[in-house]
Design an enzyme around this catalytic site. Structure first.
Site, PDB file in Angstrom:
ATOM      1  N   LYS A  22       0.839  -1.212   0.000  1.00 15.94           N
ATOM      2  CA  LYS A  22       0.000   0.000   0.000  1.00 15.94           C
ATOM      3  C   LYS A  22       0.868   1.254   0.000  1.00 15.94           C
ATOM      4  O   LYS A  22       0.637   2.171  -0.766  1.00 15.94           O
ATOM      5  CB  LYS A  22      -0.897  -0.010   1.248  1.00 15.94           C
ATOM      6  CG  LYS A  22      -1.570   1.325   1.509  1.00 15.94           C
ATOM      7  CD  LYS A  22      -2.502   1.272   2.692  1.00 15.94           C
ATOM      8  CE  LYS A  22      -1.886   1.572   4.022  1.00 15.94           C
ATOM      9  NZ  LYS A  22      -1.629   2.975   4.318  1.00 15.94           N
ATOM     10  N   ASN A  23       1.875   1.266   0.878  1.00 16.55           N
ATOM     11  CA  ASN A  23       2.650   2.501   1.044  1.00 16.55           C
ATOM     12  C   ASN A  23       3.605   2.779  -0.113  1.00 16.55           C
ATOM     13  O   ASN A  23       4.241   3.827  -0.154  1.00 16.55           O
ATOM     14  CB  ASN A  23       3.409   2.480   2.376  1.00 16.55           C
ATOM     15  CG  ASN A  23       2.455   2.627   3.558  1.00 16.55           C
ATOM     16  OD1 ASN A  23       1.263   2.859   3.377  1.00 16.55           O
ATOM     17  ND2 ASN A  23       2.981   2.494   4.771  1.00 16.55           N
ATOM     18  N   CYS A 116      -5.707   7.469   9.569  1.00 15.60           N
ATOM     19  CA  CYS A 116      -5.783   6.870  10.900  1.00 15.60           C
ATOM     20  C   CYS A 116      -5.361   7.884  11.946  1.00 15.60           C
ATOM     21  O   CYS A 116      -4.401   8.632  11.757  1.00 15.60           O
ATOM     22  CB  CYS A 116      -4.874   5.644  10.980  1.00 15.60           C
ATOM     23  SG  CYS A 116      -5.555   4.203  10.175  1.00 15.60           S
ATOM     24  N   ARG A 121      -0.812  14.612  13.398  1.00 11.43           N
ATOM     25  CA  ARG A 121       0.008  14.263  12.229  1.00 11.43           C
ATOM     26  C   ARG A 121       0.177  15.517  11.370  1.00 11.43           C
ATOM     27  O   ARG A 121      -0.455  15.675  10.333  1.00 11.43           O
ATOM     28  CB  ARG A 121      -0.630  13.111  11.445  1.00 11.43           C
ATOM     29  CG  ARG A 121      -0.648  11.819  12.234  1.00 11.43           C
ATOM     30  CD  ARG A 121      -1.268  10.680  11.462  1.00 11.43           C
ATOM     31  NE  ARG A 121      -0.352  10.040  10.543  1.00 11.43           N
ATOM     32  CZ  ARG A 121      -0.661   8.978   9.813  1.00 11.43           C
ATOM     33  NH1 ARG A 121      -1.856   8.452   9.881  1.00 11.43           N
ATOM     34  NH2 ARG A 121       0.214   8.442   8.988  1.00 11.43           N
ATOM     35  N   ASP A 307       4.471   0.500  12.291  1.00 10.68           N
ATOM     36  CA  ASP A 307       3.291  -0.202  11.778  1.00 10.68           C
ATOM     37  C   ASP A 307       3.211  -1.651  12.290  1.00 10.68           C
ATOM     38  O   ASP A 307       2.185  -2.312  12.119  1.00 10.68           O
ATOM     39  CB  ASP A 307       3.291  -0.203  10.240  1.00 10.68           C
ATOM     40  CG  ASP A 307       2.962   1.184   9.678  1.00 10.68           C
ATOM     41  OD1 ASP A 307       2.543   2.058  10.449  1.00 10.68           O
ATOM     42  OD2 ASP A 307       3.126   1.383   8.459  1.00 10.68           O
ATOM     43  N   ARG A 399      -8.459  -0.805   4.372  1.00  8.71           N
ATOM     44  CA  ARG A 399      -7.541   0.241   3.922  1.00  8.71           C
ATOM     45  C   ARG A 399      -6.165  -0.330   3.610  1.00  8.71           C
ATOM     46  O   ARG A 399      -5.416   0.261   2.843  1.00  8.71           O
ATOM     47  CB  ARG A 399      -7.389   1.321   5.005  1.00  8.71           C
ATOM     48  CG  ARG A 399      -8.694   2.011   5.322  1.00  8.71           C
ATOM     49  CD  ARG A 399      -8.482   3.212   6.192  1.00  8.71           C
ATOM     50  NE  ARG A 399      -7.474   4.051   5.582  1.00  8.71           N
ATOM     51  CZ  ARG A 399      -6.832   5.024   6.192  1.00  8.71           C
ATOM     52  NH1 ARG A 399      -7.100   5.288   7.443  1.00  8.71           N
ATOM     53  NH2 ARG A 399      -5.957   5.746   5.559  1.00  8.71           N
TER      54      ARG A 399
HETATM   55  C1  UD1 Z   1       4.128   6.782   6.631  1.00  7.92           C
HETATM   56  C2  UD1 Z   1       3.313   5.531   6.395  1.00  7.92           C
HETATM   57  C3  UD1 Z   1       2.786   4.968   7.724  1.00  7.92           C
HETATM   58  C4  UD1 Z   1       3.945   4.757   8.694  1.00  7.92           C
HETATM   59  C5  UD1 Z   1       4.789   6.031   8.818  1.00  7.92           C
HETATM   60  C6  UD1 Z   1       6.053   5.841   9.651  1.00  7.92           C
HETATM   61  C7  UD1 Z   1       2.370   5.875   4.188  1.00  7.92           C
HETATM   62  C8  UD1 Z   1       1.162   6.103   3.359  1.00  7.92           C
HETATM   63  N1  UD1 Z   1       2.199   5.841   5.519  1.00  7.92           N
HETATM   64  O1  UD1 Z   1       3.258   7.748   7.218  1.00  7.92           O
HETATM   65  O2  UD1 Z   1       2.162   3.715   7.456  1.00  7.92           O
HETATM   66  O3  UD1 Z   1       3.416   4.445   9.958  1.00  7.92           O
HETATM   67  O4  UD1 Z   1       5.206   6.489   7.518  1.00  7.92           O
HETATM   68  O5  UD1 Z   1       6.809   4.814   9.151  1.00  7.92           O
HETATM   69  O6  UD1 Z   1       3.450   5.660   3.675  1.00  7.92           O
HETATM   70  N2  UD1 Z   1       5.822  14.656  11.134  1.00  7.92           N
HETATM   71  C9  UD1 Z   1       5.763  15.993  11.503  1.00  7.92           C
HETATM   72  N3  UD1 Z   1       5.623  16.923  10.513  1.00  7.92           N
HETATM   73  C10 UD1 Z   1       5.531  16.588   9.200  1.00  7.92           C
HETATM   74  C11 UD1 Z   1       5.607  15.212   8.830  1.00  7.92           C
HETATM   75  C12 UD1 Z   1       5.749  14.261   9.836  1.00  7.92           C
HETATM   76  O7  UD1 Z   1       5.846  16.340  12.684  1.00  7.92           O
HETATM   77  O8  UD1 Z   1       5.401  17.478   8.347  1.00  7.92           O
HETATM   78  C13 UD1 Z   1       5.964  13.611  12.195  1.00  7.92           C
HETATM   79  C14 UD1 Z   1       4.691  12.738  12.301  1.00  7.92           C
HETATM   80  O9  UD1 Z   1       3.699  13.372  13.066  1.00  7.92           O
HETATM   81  C15 UD1 Z   1       5.246  11.480  12.932  1.00  7.92           C
HETATM   82  C16 UD1 Z   1       6.656  11.375  12.327  1.00  7.92           C
HETATM   83  O10 UD1 Z   1       6.965  12.680  11.825  1.00  7.92           O
HETATM   84  O11 UD1 Z   1       5.336  11.660  14.320  1.00  7.92           O
HETATM   85  C17 UD1 Z   1       6.791  10.359  11.198  1.00  7.92           C
HETATM   86  O12 UD1 Z   1       5.786  10.586  10.240  1.00  7.92           O
HETATM   87  P1  UD1 Z   1       5.962  10.225   8.698  1.00  7.92           P
HETATM   88  O13 UD1 Z   1       7.189   9.400   8.483  1.00  7.92           O
HETATM   89  O14 UD1 Z   1       5.828  11.473   7.917  1.00  7.92           O
HETATM   90  O15 UD1 Z   1       4.687   9.293   8.468  1.00  7.92           O
HETATM   91  P2  UD1 Z   1       3.672   9.284   7.265  1.00  7.92           P
HETATM   92  O16 UD1 Z   1       4.380   9.627   5.991  1.00  7.92           O
HETATM   93  O17 UD1 Z   1       2.456  10.041   7.642  1.00  7.92           O
END
Ligand code: UD1
Length: 418
Positions: A22-23, A116, A121, A307, A399
């Protein structure tokens, strides 16, 4: 039909072929918007999040055709820049359209993404990075964003505070057609980032360093179409392994990349399972006599994945001894804890730490899933529990898991949607 009836299962036996990730599929499908010709994406999992991505692409004017796990996309005539609030609200990954639409159309109008609820986030690193590359945010209010790019994005050096998966992907999407060179320091190194870069490179993008903590992208004028096969889903693979470890049995996973789940395999061996791995298969044998996991600390890849945290916490509820979980990635990713307690687990959770003392057995109960991986963890715990359980919120599983119940049923699980 968003409830599951789960009955005690004696063991899981057989083979299962692992779906596409998915990711990987979500950012790759988003990236097809940047291509001037037709792209064919194979091994694309049949999931509600994939459908949302395809709906967004269609709403932007792309021609989309889905035939089981193959999706054909022609974005050559896509010319719209607005994404509806309802589509944005359905998943977090919709934010990747920020970089892609702004790059292709020069402007983008969208709302903050849903997804989720794993705690706050934010998307501040996405916005900061893209702003450094020339994104002008003229409205960022009431959950709405309106942004413009003067002609093209400009290459820039971006230092991410943490290796965010989504921010790394958004920067890549903006950088491949930008003027000049972009350097991402502290980039995410997940296999899904490499898959996105492989796809874009086949389309003509100039990217080096994918899978390392510094990625360099030299913008090109145009991307062509290509055919690409999505990598296997390491978290789905982890789900079947965790289920077999906990319920017991002998299951062989096919069509996976075992290297992507090296850390998972190591832990499963440490807690008492037999795991035989080749390059693209993994067999697990478990007699359910499991030892506690010690300390499990979630970290960016190649560390232990957030995850998989809920799945391994489920295992630890019936493992002998004490396991300590530290959730470093998301602030509020213990929503499964209260539900595991209903099954009779012994867990003390505070802030980012959860201490689990293994109990002899779990007992079935009514459970409520609140996120995708938490839902999967509750299902495997319920399969182990004596008696039957009913899980509401089963739509979360759709999902991320293709044919969730039928795949588990084939292995012997007593599970059905009611
Ligand atoms: C992606 C994955 C999700 C996985 C996560 C971490 C997808 C679609 N989803 O989510 O399954 O759990 O990586 O491996 O690929 N953060 C900020 N500001 C930002 C961006 C991120 O503070 O602008 C923080 C987030 O709140 C979180 C951390 O950084 O605490 C990691 O998030 P991130 O790696 O960005 O996760 P996702 O891309 O949302």
């Amino acid at each position: 039909m968003n409830r599951l009836l789960i009955e005690h299962t004696e063991g899981l036996y057989g083979r299962v072929s692992i779906q596409g990730a998915k990711n990987s599929a979500l950012p790759i499908l988003t990236a097809t918007l940047l291509c001037d010709d037709v792209c064919v994406i194979e091994n694309c999992p049949n999931l509600s999040d994939v459908d949302v991505t395809l709906d967004i692409l269609s709403s932007l004017g792309a021609k989309v055709f889905k035939d089981r796990n193959n999706v054909t996309i022609d974005s050559s005539r896509a010319n719209r820049h607005r994404i509806s609030k309802s589509m944005m609200a359905k998943m977090r990954a919709s934010i990747l359209f920020l970089g892609a639409v702004a790059s292709k159309m020069g402007e983008v109008e969208l709302c903050l993404p849903g997804g989720c609820k794993l705690g706050p986030r934010p998307i501040d690193w996405h916005i900061e990075a893209l702003s450094k590359m020339g994104l002008n945010v003229s409205c960022n209010c009431n959950g709405k964003l309106y942004c413009k790019v003067e002609e093209k994005f400009n290459g820039a050096e971006i230092n991410l505070p943490l290796p965010s998966v989504g921010a790394t992907e958004n920067i890549i999407l903006a950088a491949v057609l930008a003027k000049g060179k972009t350097i991402i320091n502290n980039a995410a190194r997940e296999p899904e980032i490499c898959d996105l870069c492989d796809f874009l490179s086949k389309c003509g993008a100039k990217i080096t360093g994918a899978g390392e903590n510094q990625i360099e992208i030299v913008g090109v004028n145009k991307l062509c179409g290509t055919k690409h096969k999505v990598i296997p889903d390491r978290i789905v693979a982890t789900t079947f392994l965790a289920a077999t470890a906990m319920v017991g049995g002998n299951v062989k996973l096919e069509n996976i990349v075992s290297e992507h789940i090296k850390i998972i395999i190591d832990i499963l061996r440490q807690i008492g399972c037999t795991v035989n791995a080749t390059f693209n298969t993994v067999q697990i044998l478990s007699d359910k006599k499991l030892k506690a996991q010690g300390e499990v600390i979630t970290e960016p890849y190649p560390g232990f994945p957030t995850d998989a945290q809920a799945l391994f916490m489920a295992i630890s509820t019936v493992s002998k001894g004490i396991s300590v979980f530290v959730e470093n990635i998301f602030k509020n990713r213990y929503k499964h804890v209260d539900e595991l307690l209903k099954l009779g687990a012994n867990i003390k959770a505070l802030d980012r730490i959860a201490v689990v003392t293994g109990v002899k057995e779990l007992r079935g109960n009514c459970l409520n899933a609140k996120d995708l991986r938490g839902a999967a963890a509750l299902v495997i715990a319920a399969m182990t529990a004596k008696g039957s359980s009913i899980l509401t919120g089963a739509e979360y599983l759709d999902r991320g898991y293709e044919n969730f119940e039928s795949n588990f049923k084939k292995l012997g699980a007593k599970i059905k949607r009611i």
